[in-house]
Design a protein around this motif. Structure first.
Motif, PDB file in Angstrom:
ATOM      1  N   TRP A  39      29.689   2.292  19.055  1.00 30.50           N
ATOM      2  CA  TRP A  39      29.879   3.274  17.988  1.00 30.50           C
ATOM      3  C   TRP A  39      28.598   3.488  17.205  1.00 30.50           C
ATOM      4  N   SER A  40      28.609   4.533  16.403  1.00 29.76           N
ATOM      5  CA  SER A  40      27.401   4.782  15.621  1.00 29.76           C
ATOM      6  C   SER A  40      27.722   5.009  14.155  1.00 29.76           C
ATOM      7  N   LYS A  65       0.803  -1.215   0.000  1.00 30.47           N
ATOM      8  CA  LYS A  65       0.000   0.000   0.000  1.00 30.47           C
ATOM      9  C   LYS A  65       0.839   1.268   0.000  1.00 30.47           C
ATOM     10  N   ALA A  66       1.918   1.247   0.757  1.00 33.70           N
ATOM     11  CA  ALA A  66       2.625   2.507   0.949  1.00 33.70           C
ATOM     12  C   ALA A  66       4.090   2.271   1.250  1.00 33.70           C
ATOM     13  N   VAL A  67       4.872   3.287   1.008  1.00 36.24           N
ATOM     14  CA  VAL A  67       6.283   3.225   1.392  1.00 36.24           C
ATOM     15  C   VAL A  67       6.632   4.538   2.084  1.00 36.24           C
ATOM     16  N   THR A  68       7.282   4.434   3.218  1.00 37.25           N
ATOM     17  CA  THR A  68       7.590   5.647   3.981  1.00 37.25           C
ATOM     18  C   THR A  68       9.068   5.689   4.314  1.00 37.25           C
ATOM     19  N   ILE A  69       9.501   6.859   4.687  1.00 36.83           N
ATOM     20  CA  ILE A  69      10.918   7.008   5.007  1.00 36.83           C
ATOM     21  C   ILE A  69      11.048   7.852   6.279  1.00 36.83           C
ATOM     22  N   ILE A  70      11.947   7.437   7.150  1.00 36.75           N
ATOM     23  CA  ILE A  70      12.268   8.267   8.316  1.00 36.75           C
ATOM     24  C   ILE A  70      13.736   8.622   8.225  1.00 36.75           C
ATOM     25  N   LYS A  71      13.987   9.921   8.331  1.00 33.41           N
ATOM     26  CA  LYS A  71      15.348  10.398   8.109  1.00 33.41           C
ATOM     27  C   LYS A  71      16.056  10.769   9.408  1.00 33.41           C
ATOM     28  N   LYS A  72      17.287  11.209   9.260  1.00 34.52           N
ATOM     29  CA  LYS A  72      18.110  11.703  10.389  1.00 34.52           C
ATOM     30  C   LYS A  72      18.268  10.654  11.480  1.00 34.52           C
ATOM     31  N   LEU A  73      18.640   9.459  11.042  1.00 35.98           N
ATOM     32  CA  LEU A  73      18.793   8.369  12.001  1.00 35.98           C
ATOM     33  C   LEU A  73      20.237   7.869  12.035  1.00 35.98           C
ATOM     34  N   SER A  74      20.551   7.170  13.119  1.00 32.83           N
ATOM     35  CA  SER A  74      21.859   6.540  13.254  1.00 32.83           C
ATOM     36  C   SER A  74      21.682   5.120  13.763  1.00 32.83           C
ATOM     37  N   LEU A  75      22.645   4.279  13.363  1.00 33.28           N
ATOM     38  CA  LEU A  75      22.649   2.897  13.827  1.00 33.28           C
ATOM     39  C   LEU A  75      23.745   2.793  14.889  1.00 33.28           C
ATOM     40  N   VAL A  76      23.339   2.510  16.111  1.00 30.23           N
ATOM     41  CA  VAL A  76      24.322   2.412  17.199  1.00 30.23           C
ATOM     42  C   VAL A  76      24.613   0.938  17.444  1.00 30.23           C
ATOM     43  N   THR A  77      25.874   0.610  17.574  1.00 31.62           N
ATOM     44  CA  THR A  77      26.265  -0.777  17.786  1.00 31.62           C
ATOM     45  C   THR A  77      27.084  -0.907  19.067  1.00 31.62           C
ATOM     46  N   VAL A  78      26.722  -1.883  19.864  1.00 31.60           N
ATOM     47  CA  VAL A  78      27.519  -2.247  21.041  1.00 31.60           C
ATOM     48  C   VAL A  78      28.131  -3.586  20.674  1.00 31.60           C
ATOM     49  N   GLU A  79      29.444  -3.650  20.588  1.00 28.77           N
ATOM     50  CA  GLU A  79      30.002  -4.914  20.130  1.00 28.77           C
ATOM     51  C   GLU A  79      31.171  -5.393  20.962  1.00 28.77           C
ATOM     52  N   GLY A  80      31.306  -6.700  21.023  1.00 29.54           N
ATOM     53  CA  GLY A  80      32.423  -7.263  21.772  1.00 29.54           C
ATOM     54  C   GLY A  80      32.313  -8.767  21.878  1.00 29.54           C
ATOM     55  N   ARG A  81      33.452  -9.433  21.843  1.00 26.85           N
ATOM     56  CA  ARG A  81      33.427 -10.901  21.879  1.00 26.85           C
ATOM     57  C   ARG A  81      32.986 -11.405  23.244  1.00 26.85           C
ATOM     58  N   VAL A 118      18.535   1.472  16.083  1.00 28.27           N
ATOM     59  CA  VAL A 118      18.447   2.732  15.355  1.00 28.27           C
ATOM     60  C   VAL A 118      17.760   3.767  16.235  1.00 28.27           C
ATOM     61  N   ILE A 119      18.403   4.923  16.352  1.00 27.62           N
ATOM     62  CA  ILE A 119      17.806   6.035  17.109  1.00 27.62           C
ATOM     63  C   ILE A 119      17.998   7.325  16.308  1.00 27.62           C
ATOM     64  N   PRO A 120      17.256   8.372  16.638  1.00 26.15           N
ATOM     65  CA  PRO A 120      17.472   9.638  15.946  1.00 26.15           C
ATOM     66  C   PRO A 120      18.906  10.142  16.194  1.00 26.15           C
ATOM     67  N   THR A 121      19.524  10.665  15.147  1.00 29.79           N
ATOM     68  CA  THR A 121      20.927  11.074  15.235  1.00 29.79           C
ATOM     69  C   THR A 121      21.171  12.077  16.362  1.00 29.79           C
ATOM     70  N   ASP A 122      20.188  12.950  16.595  1.00 25.44           N
ATOM     71  CA  ASP A 122      20.474  13.956  17.619  1.00 25.44           C
ATOM     72  C   ASP A 122      20.548  13.381  19.033  1.00 25.44           C
ATOM     73  N   SER A 123      20.087  12.144  19.229  1.00 29.61           N
ATOM     74  CA  SER A 123      20.277  11.597  20.579  1.00 29.61           C
ATOM     75  C   SER A 123      21.504  10.695  20.694  1.00 29.61           C
ATOM     76  N   VAL A 124      22.277  10.579  19.613  1.00 32.64           N
ATOM     77  CA  VAL A 124      23.436   9.674  19.648  1.00 32.64           C
ATOM     78  C   VAL A 124      24.482  10.054  20.711  1.00 32.64           C
ATOM     79  N   PRO A 125      24.945  11.307  20.752  1.00 30.87           N
ATOM     80  CA  PRO A 125      26.031  11.611  21.714  1.00 30.87           C
ATOM     81  C   PRO A 125      25.677  11.237  23.152  1.00 30.87           C
ATOM     82  N   LYS A 126      24.482  11.614  23.587  1.00 32.49           N
ATOM     83  CA  LYS A 126      24.137  11.315  24.985  1.00 32.49           C
ATOM     84  C   LYS A 126      23.941   9.818  25.224  1.00 32.49           C
TER      85      LYS A 126
END
Ligand code: ASP
Ligand code: MG
Length: 468
Positions: A396-397, A312-328, A366-374
């Motif tokens: 990292w993001s 039915k529809a396709v939408t887009i949400i912008k200004k996002l970042s992918l934050v990853t917490v990684e470690g063995r 995924v979170i909005p980019t403006d909340s990445v630093p905090k």
């Protein structure tokens, strides 16, 4: 009683012309229905202005709220002078002046205290709707319709979660019927304030920004309305953002699940909570355009249409970042995910998508980019020990990403559709960074680079929606 509840949004009741237009619609519809109940928002921009007044007052500014009060008075007075019957003008103006006086007094108190509580904020923002409803009711009377303004603080009973209050359905239903049925029975159109309610103690609460749609739904359900119509300034729910795709078009029918996905993924046509109360009672919900009232709009119904798996529809949400917490060292350690999301929640960032590989070596969200630093700072503090021991290697993001979501009934269970979507993106050489564990089987989401976002939307619209 064949009753329609019609809700008019801010732009539909935000100027002399639009109020004239909306009230004409009400007059027209009152000929077609046994009863009409109206829910109104504040005039466009008024809620923002009230919030601005309160916030600047809390910061010690004694001037801004005064000039806001003056502007609000002028805006409402103009409408009253143009559209309200001469003999009623003084009375309605006195109501407005009273509310504006209360607003100024509260702001003055807030500036003395130097802070604003959520409870005070709710009372302050409530004035937008409380000023508009009496005006609209008076305009209707001028046009020959019996009408009375009703404050939803006497109808919608909520908890005390100020600024995002939850309605108590049984109490709301009882109150709404008690207050509104006598009016409706004597053919009086109630004009009800959207957005607000009150807790059991009678303090004003609000349902959250954009909550008037939800008010419309709550009133509609409480009255067992035949239909609920949401009047706004667009023709309905579109297949996609027309700024991105020129041949985007209005979707005539959507199922409740589909529209929920759209509301969640960025189509700002309807407040997401609006749908369920009415749909659960099988009350059709319409989105219509005040400025193009002949156009049918979008109808939202409980059951999906017969054509299974249609996109039915396709939408887009912008200004996002992918934050990853990684470690063995994360593997098999319980509680990492819980602690990760507790950090995100403490920073009040909203998570749009989560994925964790089965290797358990990373958690991505995924979170909005403006909340990445905090959020990153919070995570680094939370996992200081693990980072020190190299159980977690880094947090990292990846910035500049967007989520593209494709919505349609049973999209994921219809074979071939997903591959069609990925094929369309592949053909345009759009790289997919991640695929969402979509929030339901009614949608599929992909993360792509921000540069490719619009192209991804166009590609899917052309290949999958237009060629359904
Ligand atoms: N006036 C409120 C707002 O601007 C509620 C609404 O319009 O739906 O958030
Ligand atoms: Mg709205």
């Amino acid at each position: 009683m064949k009753l329609v509840v019609m809700k008019f949004g801010g732009t539909s009741v935000g100027s002399i012309e639009s109020i004239d237009q909306s009230t004409n619609i009400i007059v027209e519809q009152s000929k077609n229905w046994e009863a009409v109940a109206v829910v109104v928002s504040a005039m466009t921009g008024v809620t923002d202005a009230l919030i601005c007044g309160a916030e600047t007052a809390a910061g010690g500014d004694e001037e801004t709220y005064k000039s806001i009060a003056a502007t609000l008075l002028a805006r409402h007075r103009e409408v009253i002078e143009k559209l309200v019957a001469q003999e009623e003008q003084a009375e309605i103006l006195a109501v407005i002046t009273g509310f504006i006086g209360e607003f100024s007094n509260l702001c003055s108190a807030v500036s003395t205290l130097g802070e604003i509580t959520p409870r005070a904020m709710d009372t302050i923002v409530s004035f937008g709707e409380r000023m508009n409803a009496p005006v609209i009711a008076a305009v209707l009377r001028k046009k020959g319709i019996a009408s009375a303004s009703v404050s939803a603080k006497n109808l919608i009973v909520t908890d005390s979660n100020f600024q995002k209050a939850m309605p108590m359905m049984d109490e709301t239903r009882a109150q709404t019927q008690k207050v509104l049925l006598p009016l409706l029975e004597k053919k009086t159109v109630p004009v009800i304030t959207g957005f607000i309610g009150a807790n059991k103690a009678g303090s004003i609460t609000t349902l959250g920004r954009g909550g008037s749609d939800y008010s419309g739904a709550l009133i509609g359900t409480s009255l067992d309305a035949s239909e609920v119509w949401i009047w706004t300034d667009v023709d309905g729910v579109m297949t996609t953002d027309p700024r991105i795709v020129k041949d985007a078009h209005v979707i005539p029918i959507l199922s409740a699940n589909e529209i929920s996905e759209l509301a969640y993924f960025g189509a700002k046509v309807l407040h997401p909570k609006t749908i369920w109360p009415v749909i659960e009672r099988d009350i059709p919900l319409w989105v219509k355009n005040t400025f193009n009232p002949k156009f049918p709009g979008t109808k939202i119904i409980r059951e999906p249409e017969a054509a299974e798996g249609r996109v039915k529809a396709v939408t887009i949400i912008k200004k996002l970042s992918l934050v990853t917490v990684e470690g063995r060292g994360m593997m098999g350690v319980p509680g990492i995910a819980a602690r990760t999301f507790a950090c995100v929640a403490r920073q009040k960032a909203s998570v749009l998508m989560i994925s964790q590989a089965s290797s358990e070596q990373s958690i991505c969200f995924v979170i909005p980019t403006d909340s990445v630093p905090k959020v990153i700072k919070e995570l680094e503090t939370e996992f200081a020990l693990e980072l020190d021991h190299a159980d977690i290697n880094r947090v990292w993001s990846m910035d500049n990403i967007v989520i593209v979501t494709v919505v349609g009934t049973a999209i994921r269970s219809t074979s071939g559709l997903a591959s069609k979507i990925f094929g369309a993106l592949g053909a345009a050489k759009i790289n997919i960074i991640a695929i969402a564990q979509g929030s339901s089987e009614y949608s599929i989401s992909v993360i792509v680079n921000a540069d490719a976002g619009d192209a991804a939307v166009r590609q899917i619209h052309a290949e999958v929606i237009n060629h359904n």
